[in-house]
Write a protein that holds these residues in place. Structure first.
Motif, PDB file in Angstrom:
ATOM      1  N   HIS A 164       6.468 -36.062 137.405  1.00 51.15           N
ATOM      2  CA  HIS A 164       6.296 -34.552 137.584  1.00 51.15           C
ATOM      3  C   HIS A 164       4.866 -34.148 136.990  1.00 51.15           C
ATOM      4  O   HIS A 164       4.143 -33.627 137.546  1.00 51.15           O
ATOM      5  CB  HIS A 164       7.429 -33.665 137.135  1.00 51.15           C
ATOM      6  N   ASN A 177       1.770 -32.843 139.170  1.00 52.81           N
ATOM      7  CA  ASN A 177       1.523 -31.362 138.561  1.00 52.81           C
ATOM      8  C   ASN A 177       0.832 -31.412 137.309  1.00 52.81           C
ATOM      9  O   ASN A 177       1.464 -31.167 136.340  1.00 52.81           O
ATOM     10  CB  ASN A 177       2.707 -30.502 138.549  1.00 52.81           C
ATOM     11  N   CYS A 226       1.228 -28.683 134.560  1.00 49.78           N
ATOM     12  CA  CYS A 226       2.379 -28.261 134.055  1.00 49.78           C
ATOM     13  C   CYS A 226       2.358 -27.943 132.789  1.00 49.78           C
ATOM     14  O   CYS A 226       1.678 -28.273 131.929  1.00 49.78           O
ATOM     15  CB  CYS A 226       3.417 -29.277 134.803  1.00 49.78           C
ATOM     16  N   ARG A 275       7.130 -26.633 129.121  1.00 46.16           N
ATOM     17  CA  ARG A 275       8.495 -25.971 129.360  1.00 46.16           C
ATOM     18  C   ARG A 275       9.156 -26.441 130.930  1.00 46.16           C
ATOM     19  O   ARG A 275      10.213 -26.813 131.144  1.00 46.16           O
ATOM     20  CB  ARG A 275       8.529 -24.368 129.489  1.00 46.16           C
ATOM     21  N   ASP A 276       7.836 -26.754 131.769  1.00 48.40           N
ATOM     22  CA  ASP A 276       8.046 -27.186 132.959  1.00 48.40           C
ATOM     23  C   ASP A 276       8.670 -28.859 132.850  1.00 48.40           C
ATOM     24  O   ASP A 276       9.645 -29.218 133.453  1.00 48.40           O
ATOM     25  CB  ASP A 276       6.762 -27.302 133.774  1.00 48.40           C
ATOM     26  N   GLU A 294      12.430 -29.402 131.903  1.00 50.11           N
ATOM     27  CA  GLU A 294      13.354 -29.379 132.917  1.00 50.11           C
ATOM     28  C   GLU A 294      13.570 -30.792 133.454  1.00 50.11           C
ATOM     29  O   GLU A 294      14.913 -30.963 134.113  1.00 50.11           O
ATOM     30  CB  GLU A 294      12.958 -28.499 134.085  1.00 50.11           C
ATOM     31  N   ARG A 344      13.281 -21.140 135.154  1.00 51.24           N
ATOM     32  CA  ARG A 344      13.147 -20.420 136.804  1.00 51.24           C
ATOM     33  C   ARG A 344      14.149 -20.772 137.578  1.00 51.24           C
ATOM     34  O   ARG A 344      14.877 -21.605 137.458  1.00 51.24           O
ATOM     35  CB  ARG A 344      11.788 -21.174 137.024  1.00 51.24           C
ATOM     36  N   SER A 386      11.216 -19.151 142.954  1.00 50.18           N
ATOM     37  CA  SER A 386       9.818 -18.873 143.128  1.00 50.18           C
ATOM     38  C   SER A 386       9.759 -17.838 143.903  1.00 50.18           C
ATOM     39  O   SER A 386      10.153 -17.831 145.203  1.00 50.18           O
ATOM     40  CB  SER A 386       9.071 -20.081 143.437  1.00 50.18           C
ATOM     41  N   SER A 425      13.229 -24.441 141.779  1.00 50.40           N
ATOM     42  CA  SER A 425      11.799 -23.785 142.011  1.00 50.40           C
ATOM     43  C   SER A 425      11.410 -23.674 143.361  1.00 50.40           C
ATOM     44  O   SER A 425      10.090 -23.351 143.590  1.00 50.40           O
ATOM     45  CB  SER A 425      11.013 -25.354 141.626  1.00 50.40           C
TER      46      SER A 425
END
Length: 835
Positions: A204, A208, A211, A214-215, A218, A641, A644, A686
């Motif tokens: 991830h 990203n 990011c 906190r992302d 996940e 989240r 989105s 997401s």
């Protein structure tokens, strides 16, 4: 006394210079401290190994003691390591070797040991002359491609040999197995983690790079200890991942057997000495610190831990359990994510740890590709010569036969055929058997393969995305090969004393305002009224504040609170402040971390959700999304989240569906559409979702509620789920307090993303629709206005009418007041008081 030196004093004495003792001590101490920090106690952030561990693995690699080779005496491995790379005592090397073989110390042991390598009871390993070892398959991943110039080498302690300064590390070992060590003035204590989760986090991050921690959380839920047990609460995990420092409460896994009158412990906290813990429990029982225990036995075997605590007759099992947890079966694990970065100690958060690993792998893959490219180009160079020689085989053979010697043949080949020196040397050494037509075909195939490989390697070296793609592909391959299930559970932090048991279970009304005030009141405080009543004061409001949400829940309910911004929080009803009807409430900042323009728009009771069901969400702009309920099992205290959203859009409602239901979506303008929920495929948290209904105009992006009332467009207000033979009614309530019930059967099924049917007339009398609910006649309605009036009435009080009607007055409102929220209660109401 004379200071004259005798004539025979060596000239070296002239080089002696005076120094201050404190300066020499300071410099010597600094040198010693840095030697301990960099050369002994702290792991390298890239491969997660300390020097002694790295040298043990490299010595095994050099000796061919791989995972598919036979076990070798540990004393032999220790001797090779000490003699070639690690000039320290054999005891320290063997201790490191033994720890790498302990499945209760490392989540993924790097050494496959044979013999006694210690136990959770604190037993030491057998002497090294009795034990045997070889590399575990995971360790080979750390050394993969080391022969391809992927890492720097340095001279060993006596300059006879070279050793790697770091291993290529095809997996993020620092997080997988953790590390602990005490240096000079600093220490590190990194817990082990699950391989699958960490690899997913790295992938991830590659996809990203911007990011947040906190992302990443996940994917990386938290530490995963080899001894399993439970981590209590998530705040310590969040602190450690966000700052590099944190404290976890690790609790043993135990089961209370009321019938057998016993408590059985099956998992202990990480690094807990089992025998010592059992001894201390027994001591506290004998000294009277813990009461209610009649017997204590350790029935552990090779299959796992089993400590049996027999209870006395009449003893309270929960009290004994709490005492054991408080004094013995729960401990604190302090995390300090300190590692060497470019030779310097640094405390790193989760993202920085993963970034450092990705940077290391980027360098390893780049150097490996350059090495493979050079070899492929050399091979292609030779193949080109062989193919050219085959094309001119007669001339080449005649030239070689006519040459006086090899040197003359090489010179002739270079002159007549423009071969390079390596090509000419290879042609001269060729055997006649390689000149066959079959050999020529094989050479052409090999040349094509080598050319394709060169092209692939050049692409990797010339394109950063391709290089990162190789890293991802290799990580995913390692994950598929070694990933396993998480062992350590993360449980809610309820403390050793259960507060919930002290709170009576009763139905409550919870009120939330746009000004972020919250409170709960007993439902029994509101007597039912006939429809058309004005209700009574339900809350006091601050100037400019308005009620945003009202819902009914039991004190013991666990609630998922979905907000307009697409976040979801977990909340326990009894944690909310209980206040009187006229009280304003208390700021919810410590319960729900809402932004200034964020409000709760939907509540889901977790008791109503099964693992195989879905949470179906709809946004104000008309998007719908279904997500598996299991995606919401672990929710951070700061929320996660849920969906989105496009700019200006907001989440307005959430319903629980079973995958076989219809959904009915209503809009402010009184339209409603019904379609099969499977028309919106299940998506991850997401995702944004798909179009559900075509809106005439749009109120999306209009933040001010007063502006929305004057808007001529439309927006979604809610959704409900229904079955084919559902006997319930659809309740629709408008801003001005009017509403109606209509049988669900009157709403025919359509395809997704249509305009829908007219549900209720939204004229000047009614105003726009504010709520959509499914009800039965014996349900209770709790209706609250923005001004703080609350009314409880029976659903049967609202008339049943067809679609495209105006409805009847449900709640009488002041001219400047509006209906804010409607909730349905299934609590029985035996009588309805007269107005």
């Amino acid at each position: 006394m004379s200071t004259d030196l005798p004539d025979d004093v060596p000239e070296v004495a002239d080089q002696v210079r005076p120094v201050r003792v404190e300066e020499e001590m300071e410099q010597s101490y600094i040198d010693y401290a840095m030697s301990v920090i960099a050369g002994r106690a702290l792991p390298d952030v890239r491969d997660g190994l300390k020097p002694v561990q790295r040298r043990i693995l490299y010595a095994m690699h050099e000796e061919g003691i791989s995972s598919n080779a036979g076990h070798r005496k540990a004393s032999n491995i220790v001797g090779d390591t000490m003699g070639s790379y690690h000039p320290h005592g054999d005891a320290s090397i063997y201790d490191a070797l033994a720890r790498m073989a302990q499945d209760f110390s490392l989540r993924y042991p790097l050494v496959d040991g044979q013999g006694n390598f210690g136990s959770v009871d604190g037993d030491p390993p057998a002497a090294m002359r009795y034990t045997e070892a070889r590399m575990a398959p995971v360790a080979e991943e750390l050394l993969a491609d080391i022969e391809k110039d992927t890492v720097d080498f340095q001279s060993n302690y006596d300059d006879r040999l070279e050793e790697p300064s770091v291993l290529p590390a095809a997996l993020p070992n620092l997080l997988l197995n953790g590390s602990s060590g005490i240096a000079v003035g600093m220490s590190t204590n990194i817990p082990p983690h699950n391989l699958g989760e960490v690899v997913d986090g790295v992938v991830h991050l590659i996809d990203n790079p911007d990011c947040t921690v906190r992302d990443l959380m996940e994917f990386v839920e938290g530490p995963d200890f080899p001894t399993a047990a439970n981590i209590v609460g998530r705040q310590g995990i969040y602190d450690a991942y966000q700052t590099g420092r944190g404290k976890l409460r690790v609790r043993a896994e135990l089961e209370v057997d009321e019938e057998a009158r016993r408590i059985v412990v099956t998992e202990l906290p990480y690094q807990e000495n089992k025998a010592r813990r059992v001894e201390r429990i027994a001591r506290d029982v004998n000294e009277g610190r813990i009461e209610g225990i009649s017997d204590l036995r350790d029935e552990s075997d090779r299959d796992g831990i089993r400590i049996v605590v027999e209870l006395k007759r009449g003893a309270n099992a929960d009290v004994v359990r709490n005492q054991l947890l408080e004094h013995h079966l729960e401990r604190t694990f302090s995390i300090i994510s300190l590692a060497l970065v470019d030779g310097q100690p640094r405390v790193l958060n989760l993202k920085q740890l993963l970034e450092q690993y990705v940077n290391h792998r980027r360098e390893v893959v780049r150097r490996r590709s350059e090495h493979d490219l050079a070899e492929a180009e050399d091979r292609a160079h030779i193949l080109e010569a062989r193919l050219k020689a085959l094309e001119n085989v007669d001339s080449v053979v005649d030239l070689i036969r006519g040459s006086e010697d090899r040197d003359a043949a090489k010179a002739g080949l270079r002159e007549h055929f423009e071969f390079s020196q390596p090509q000419a040397e290879h042609i001269v050494r060729m055997q006649l058997g390689s000149l066959t037509s079959l050999e020529a075909a094989e050479l052409e195939d090999e040349y094509d393969d080598v050319t394709a490989e060169i092209e692939r390697l050049e692409t990797i070296l010339g394109d950063e995305d391709e290089l990162l793609g190789v890293i991802k592909e290799e990580l995913e391959s390692v994950r598929d090969k070694y990933a396993d299930e998480r062992r350590t559970s993360i449980v809610e932090d309820t403390g050793t004393v259960t507060r919930e048991d002290l709170i009576p279970e009763e139905e409550m009304v919870v009120v939330l305002t746009e000004g972020d005030y919250v409170k709960r009141m007993a439902l029994s405080a509101f007597d039912p009224q006939h429809r058309g009543g004005k209700g009574i004061i339900g809350t006091g409001l601050k100037d400019g504040d308005r009620v945003s949400t009202v819902f009914q829940a039991s004190t013991h309910d666990y609630l998922l609170c979905f907000t307009s911004a697409g976040q979801v929080y977990q909340l326990k009803t009894y944690e909310l402040p209980e206040m009187g009807r006229t009280a304003r409430g208390r700021s919810a900042v410590n319960l729900l971390s809402l932004d200034s323009d964020e409000r709760v728009t939907a509540i889901v009771n977790t008791d109503d959700v099964d693992e195989d069901e879905f949470l179906t969400m709809v946004t104000r702009g008309g998007y719908i999304k279904r997500t598996c309920a299991t995606e919401f099992d672990n929710i951070l205290s700061t929320g996660i989240r849920a969906v989105s959203l496009e700019k200006g859009d907001e989440l307005v409602d959430v319903a629980v569906t079973d995958g076989e239901s219809d959904v009915i979506i209503g809009t402010e303008a009184g339209m409603a559409i019904r379609f099969d929920e499977t028309e919106a495929r299940a998506m991850g948290r997401s995702a944004r979702g798909v179009n559900a209904i075509k809106l005439t105009g749009s109120n999306v992006g209009t933040d001010n509620l007063a502006d929305r009332r004057d808007w001529d467009g439309d927006a979604v207000v809610g959704l409900v789920c229904a079955k084919e033979d559902d006997d319930r009614d659809l309740l629709t309530v408008t801003w001005h307090g009017y509403g109606k019930r209509t049988p669900l059967s009157e709403y025919r099924k359509q395809s997704r993303y249509g305009k829908g049917l007219i549900d209720i007339k939204t004229n000047a009398r009614n105003g726009h629709v504010v709520a959509l609910k499914t009800v039965r006649e014996d349900d209770d309605l709790v209706i609250m206005s923005e001004g703080g009036q609350i009314m409880r009435t029976h659903a049967s009080e609202v008339s049943e009418q067809g679609r495209n009607t105006q409805g009847v007055r449900v709640m009488r409102l002041d001219d400047d007041d509006w209906v804010a929220s409607v909730d349905v209660s299934t609590v029985d109401v035996s009588t309805v008081d007269e107005e």
